[in-house]
Design a protein around this motif. Structure first.
Motif, mmCIF file in Angstrom:
data_model
loop_
_atom_site.group_PDB
_atom_site.id
_atom_site.type_symbol
_atom_site.label_atom_id
_atom_site.label_comp_id
_atom_site.label_asym_id
_atom_site.label_seq_id
_atom_site.Cartn_x
_atom_site.Cartn_y
_atom_site.Cartn_z
ATOM 1 N N TRP A 34 50.620 38.978 51.386
ATOM 2 C CA TRP A 34 49.718 39.305 49.853
ATOM 3 C C TRP A 34 50.942 39.164 48.099
ATOM 4 O O TRP A 34 50.446 38.963 47.582
ATOM 5 C CB TRP A 34 48.323 40.219 49.947
ATOM 6 C CG TRP A 34 47.972 40.540 49.430
ATOM 7 C CD1 TRP A 34 47.637 40.655 48.193
ATOM 8 C CD2 TRP A 34 46.035 40.206 50.449
ATOM 9 N NE1 TRP A 34 46.253 40.489 47.887
ATOM 10 C CE2 TRP A 34 45.733 40.751 48.505
ATOM 11 C CE3 TRP A 34 45.991 40.392 50.929
ATOM 12 C CZ2 TRP A 34 44.369 40.901 48.469
ATOM 13 C CZ3 TRP A 34 44.753 40.946 51.421
ATOM 14 C CH2 TRP A 34 43.503 40.915 50.107
ATOM 15 N N HIS A 38 51.661 33.717 44.906
ATOM 16 C CA HIS A 38 50.608 34.290 43.863
ATOM 17 C C HIS A 38 51.007 32.894 42.605
ATOM 18 O O HIS A 38 52.154 32.103 43.412
ATOM 19 C CB HIS A 38 51.392 35.104 43.132
ATOM 20 C CG HIS A 38 52.240 35.080 42.411
ATOM 21 N ND1 HIS A 38 53.416 34.739 43.550
ATOM 22 C CD2 HIS A 38 52.932 34.769 41.095
ATOM 23 C CE1 HIS A 38 54.467 34.152 42.681
ATOM 24 N NE2 HIS A 38 54.159 34.690 41.124
ATOM 25 N N ASN A 201 44.245 39.865 41.349
ATOM 26 C CA ASN A 201 44.882 39.811 42.167
ATOM 27 C C ASN A 201 43.826 41.293 42.586
ATOM 28 O O ASN A 201 44.465 42.366 41.947
ATOM 29 C CB ASN A 201 46.039 40.212 42.366
ATOM 30 C CG ASN A 201 46.924 38.825 41.874
ATOM 31 O OD1 ASN A 201 46.475 37.588 42.523
ATOM 32 N ND2 ASN A 201 47.771 38.623 41.526
ATOM 33 N N ASP A 203 45.519 44.076 46.157
ATOM 34 C CA ASP A 203 45.592 43.938 47.074
ATOM 35 C C ASP A 203 44.917 44.213 48.407
ATOM 36 O O ASP A 203 43.733 44.621 47.935
ATOM 37 C CB ASP A 203 46.695 45.926 47.239
ATOM 38 C CG ASP A 203 46.505 47.201 46.970
ATOM 39 O OD1 ASP A 203 45.362 47.025 47.002
ATOM 40 O OD2 ASP A 203 46.389 47.562 47.554
ATOM 41 N N GLY A 549 51.675 45.535 39.968
ATOM 42 C CA GLY A 549 51.533 44.490 41.704
ATOM 43 C C GLY A 549 53.146 44.233 41.890
ATOM 44 O O GLY A 549 54.328 44.841 41.417
ATOM 45 N N THR A 553 54.670 39.203 42.558
ATOM 46 C CA THR A 553 53.359 38.866 42.162
ATOM 47 C C THR A 553 53.594 39.213 39.979
ATOM 48 O O THR A 553 52.991 38.663 39.184
ATOM 49 C CB THR A 553 52.517 40.107 41.879
ATOM 50 O OG1 THR A 553 51.916 40.073 43.153
ATOM 51 C CG2 THR A 553 51.231 40.342 41.328
ATOM 52 N N SER A 602 47.600 37.125 37.224
ATOM 53 C CA SER A 602 46.788 36.000 37.440
ATOM 54 C C SER A 602 46.186 35.055 37.109
ATOM 55 O O SER A 602 46.161 33.976 37.303
ATOM 56 C CB SER A 602 45.622 36.753 38.973
ATOM 57 O OG SER A 602 44.740 37.416 37.194
#
Length: 986
Positions: A34, A38, A201, A203, A549, A553, A602
């Protein structure tokens, strides 16, 4: 990257696990995946939505990495290449050339081009999937040379294309990206990658992942940051001590303070003191009405008061107030030293709003109903006054529509009441398009025992205190009174999330469109960042926690993903971007304050939309340029690879039976005669260097160094990172590194102080952590490649213990420090200074017998006692400045640092102690350097019988002892054993 994750998966699944271990492993893999996946553009920034639709690469008109200008450039390159083909060749190959060129516009362009790390070489062409590459080779392989010529010098790639265009295996080794999920065109059809593309974004637990940019540092409890709204884009930062500083748009600070009230302000150095300089507000027409208003604590004849004063700007300097112009607007007696309130702001109506606490102590015990419910008292209120046109009369007047203007015994200044201790309020600018929400006033009100709340302030509103705390009753008798008619908060949270709310802002800036309408706030005690978003249909507010992040990220230039725990205030600059002010030590005299800009990784605004041109500012004095202290997530030295050469070899013979294969020749481009090269060796300029592989027949696969990113735990554990290597894309030469990690223990500060809520200032272990940023040593030395290392660097801060707020790790991580896979082979020696003359530096500190003994380290083999000892008449004695590492596990290469001074061993505090200081310790002990510096007594805390000898140790790395470094006087310190520093040597 997925590439890294796949290798981690394979490494883990090679072992056999019992069923009860499987779920934690899968969750760990999900977290790794995860955080690694990105979108990112080739300029190392997030993708965006173009301001106008794209005409050529139309599939990226909604979200990608190209604006109209870039789209036109790619279109021009395409038609230049296709001029080499006839109609049939154009029809067969145009789609391949267009698709490859348009991947610069893909939201995953950085991954397709191997460009996620700005410090490593980038691919020449985007990475393709295997099947697509095979089709491309069969149909249009001769376009490769034209694509490469478009990228760089045609002569540079002539040998390469001639070698691989006829060899399918080598052709696709050059072009294929090993990540099957990320390669083109699979990246377009991956449902998981594209499900929330361009959205904030989150988690796996629903926590919004944001990043930060350090803006200012070295501040002493920064309590407020404001702007003048005059086109200069300056911002003004107030310190609790009484200073206000001016920062320019480029981050520089003017060395002369805008205001200096340190002699008048009442505060103290003890942590959690709520008194001091608390707020500043500039007149909304500051360019013409050159006035500022301040809120601070004073002592008048041993009576504590809140004072609101007015200052005018100096006629000689636009960046200084005239200190002689102070005019007191209002003074309110404070019955206790806490609950001082401390907010000033101007509403869109032009009036000055003043937010005052309930007077202090616990439960608002003043009078029958308390100060907050008593409209004849100014304490526990929101006041509204008019400070315009007051030069020749009273300091303020009462607005004609104040709600209690005609009510008997009520103070006319009161705008709202029933507040406890509002800390940080803001006014919504409104949606930039619809202006929806403009003028709303948000406040955080600090609770008593159970709840913290966020309120929307309305005229005449009763916010319930002391009858209610949040949504629940506090004083049951008052709570059951039918005449209470209180305004409920829009949100309240229990003390398990935090114990002292810090109100924030609704984001209305330009640079991060995903954040528009999001109310961001925090908690001073727990360090949590939180958010609320309104459902415009139901009017309800949805809560989401904000976390830093992780992994890839925040791997953008200048971004960090850690912050100091104590969130003091939030701020908004002239353009509407959001910031928060935090510190590692909540003391008015500690230079531990940092200002962070909130960044959404993001999505960004399209290039050029948010550009500003600050008005010039006349400066008197000097500018102090900003130097960030925090370590960026991108923290690798640039590496380049030489342009490859080509070699020719004969193909190996095989014994397989030959079969007849008919291959249809793809279109051959009619290449134009190349122009002679220019006299200068200029190549096409790009933002970074590109490299190609050495085209040997085998095209040996090499390994790529794994960039380890900062991972932010919300609890106090730090996860172990599995050593991993990734397969190269077939044309880059890189090195293999590995890492190991340590588990950080929770620090607990025992300062007997209080927070804004009047309770003891506590440091809950669930939210306090020391976060160390791992950094792989990626030097190309073959010696290092054989022995993996990891450096854990905790960036120091001047005179501030490193309290960092981080995101959480799940409970399945082991709390036992992991032992690395390698073992140190050298004997461990306690070494110290070699020259006896240097003992004169130690300020006459005496030597004692070595009978107290260094029990931790083995002596070196041989006749001598090691460099840490010297021969004296009575026998062997330790040298002053000798060091040792004390480890509960008995590990020789790591432990708490202790130094021998005055005949006994003592500890060293972690303030300002960096990896350079760790190198000094490790080299004394016979190691080459320090792998990690562990703060907050992570490697063990000494008992009270052990003295603390050194504090504020700052080494350059070349010293032979900590005593040679810049430091405090021996025995002088402002720390406890909870801040004992430890090191890991290698």
């Amino acid at each position: 990257m997925i590439q890294t994750c796949n290798l981690v998966t394979r490494c883990i699944l090679q072992h056999t696990f019992s069923p009860h271990h499987l779920l934690p492993i899968l969750l760990l893999l999900l977290r790794i995946w995860w955080g690694s996946c990105h979108p990112q553009c080739l300029d190392y920034k997030p993708p965006f939505e173009p301001r106008q639709p794209l005409a050529f690469c139309k599939e990226y008109s909604k979200f990608g990495c190209c604006d109209v200008e870039k789209d036109e450039e790619i279109s021009g390159r395409f038609y230049t290449i296709m001029e080499n083909f006839d109609h049939s060749g154009y029809a067969a190959c145009g789609k391949y050339v267009r698709s490859i060129l348009c991947q610069e516009c893909s939201p995953y362009a950085a991954h397709l081009y191997d460009a996620e790390d700005a410090n490593t070489p980038m691919r020449v062409l985007p990475g393709l999937c295997g099947d697509y590459c095979s089709d491309y080779w069969r149909q249009c392989r001769y376009t490769l040379g034209l694509l490469l010529e478009d990228v760089g010098n045609s002569q540079q790639f002539a040998n390469l294309t001639a070698t691989i265009e006829e060899d399918h295996r080598r052709f696709c080794e050059f072009l294929v990206l090993k990540d099957k999920e990320y390669c083109y065109p699979s990246v377009l059809t991956n449902a998981e990658l594209n499900a929330n593309l361009g959205l904030l974004n989150e988690d796996p637990e629903g926590c919004l992942e944001l990043c930060l940019q350090e803006v200012a540092n070295g501040l002493r409890n920064p309590v407020a940051m404001i702007h003048a709204d005059d086109g200069t884009h300056r911002f003004f930062v107030a310190e609790q001590l009484g200073y206000v500083w001016v920062y320019l748009a480029n981050g520089s600070r003017i060395d002369r303070p805008f205001l200096n009230l340190t002699k008048a302000v009442l505060t103290s150095p003890w942590a959690g003191d709520e008194r001091g300089f608390l707020c500043i507000a500039l007149h909304p027409r500051f360019t013409t009405v050159r006035k500022a208003y301040v809120y601070y604590s004073v002592s008048v004849k041993k009576e504590e008061r809140i004072r609101i004063s007015e200052f005018t700007v100096s006629v000689h300097d636009d960046n200084q107030l005239d200190h002689s112009s102070e005019r007191t607007i209002l003074e309110v007696v404070e019955p206790a030293s806490n609950h001082n309130g401390g907010q000033l702001l101007f509403g869109h109506d032009g009036y000055l709003y003043i937010f005052i606490g309930d007077g202090g102590r616990a439960g608002d015990p003043f009078g029958k109903f308390g100060n907050s419910q008593n409209k004849s008292a100014l304490l526990g209120k929101v006041l509204r006054v008019d400070v315009d046109f007051n030069d020749n009369g009273a300091p303020y007047s009462i607005p004609s529509d104040n709600p209690f203007l005609g009510e008997k015994e009520a103070r006319p200044e009161v705008y709202a009441y029933g507040v406890r201790n509002m800390w940080r309020c803001s006014i919504d600018r409104g949606d930039p398009v619809t202006t929806e929400g403009r003028g709303r006033m948000f406040c955080g009100d600090v609770g008593q025992n159970k709840y913290e709340e966020i309120d929307l302030i309305v005229k005449g509103g009763n916010y319930g205190w002391r009858a209610k705390e949040g949504f629940s009753c506090y004083d049951r008798k008052l709570c059951q009174n039918s005449s209470l008619d209180d305004v409920l908060p829009i949100f309240a949270y229990p003390h398990k999330l935090g114990k002292s709310v810090t109100g924030g802002y609704i984001y209305r800036g330009c640079q991060m469109p995903n954040l528009n309408g999001l109310y961001i706030f925090g908690d001073f005690m727990s360090g949590r960042l939180m958010s609320l978003r309104e459902n415009v249909i139901t009017g309800e507010w949805q809560y989401n926690e904000i976390c830093m992040g992780r992994d890839q990220t925040c791997r953008f230039p200048k971004l960090i993903n850690s912050y100091y725990k104590y969130i003091i205030s939030f701020a908004e600059d002239e353009a509407g971007e959001l910031y928060f002010l935090a510190t590692g030590v909540p003391s008015a005299t500690a230079r531990g304050g940092v200002i962070y800009k909130i960044v959404d990784p993001s999505r960004r605004a399209p290039p050029g939309k948010c550009s500003i041109k600050p008005s010039p500012v006349k400066i008197k004095g000097k500018l102090i340029h900003f130097h960030p202290k925090e370590e960026y997530v991108i923290n690798k030295k640039p590496t380049t690879t030489a342009v490859p050469t080509t070699t020719t070899t004969t193909k190996p013979t095989t014994t397989k039976k030959k079969t007849r294969i008919v291959i249809k020749k793809p279109p051959m481009p009619a290449r134009k005669k190349p122009k002679p090269p220019p006299t200068t060796a200029a190549t096409r300029q790009t933002t970074r260097k590109t490299t190609l592989p050495t085209t040997t027949p085998a095209l040996k696969t090499t390994t790529k160094s794994v960039s380890t990113t900062t991972v932010k735990p919300r609890t106090v554990q730090m996860a172990a990172t599995t050593p991993a290597t990734t397969s190269s894309t077939g044309y880059r030469t890189t090195s293999t590194t590995a890492d190991s990690s340590r588990i950080a223990k929770s620090p607990t500060l025992t300062t007997p102080s209080t927070g804004r809520h009047g309770r003891p200032l506590q440091y809950p272990p669930s939210t306090t952590s020391q976060y160390f940023k791992p950094q792989l040593l990626t030097t190309p030395s073959t010696k290092l490649l054989k022995q993996p290392h990891m450096t854990l660097i905790s960036t120091p801060y001047p005179k501030a213990p490193d309290h960092r707020m981080t995101t959480a790790w799940p409970p399945y991580f082991s709390q036992t420090p992991l032992v690395p896979s390698y073992r140190l082979q050298r004997p461990l020696i306690n070494t110290t200074l070699l020259k006896t003359q240097e003992e004169k530096l130690w300020l006459g500190e005496k030597l004692e017998s070595a009978g107290e003994g260094n029990q931790v380290f083995k002596r070196s083999r041989g006749r001598g006692r090691g460099q840490g000892y010297k021969r004296v008449r009575e026998g062997w004695r330790l040298r002053v400045g000798s060091v040792r590492l004390v480890s509960a596990e008995g590990l020789p290469d790591r432990g708490r640092v202790e130094i021998f001074i005055r005949g006994q061993w003592g500890t060293v505090c972690d303030d300002l102690f960096t990896i350079k200081s760790g190198n000094v310790v490790c080299r004394q002990l016979g190691f080459s350097n320090a792998l990690a510096v562990m703060k907050r007594a992570v490697l063990g805390e000494a008992d009270d019988s052990v003295k603390i000898f050194l504090d504020d140790v700052e080494c350059e790395g070349g010293e032979r002892s900590l005593l040679e470094c810049k430091r405090s006087r021996v025995g002088k310190h402002n720390c406890s054993h909870a801040e004992d520093v430890g090191v890991i040597c290698g």
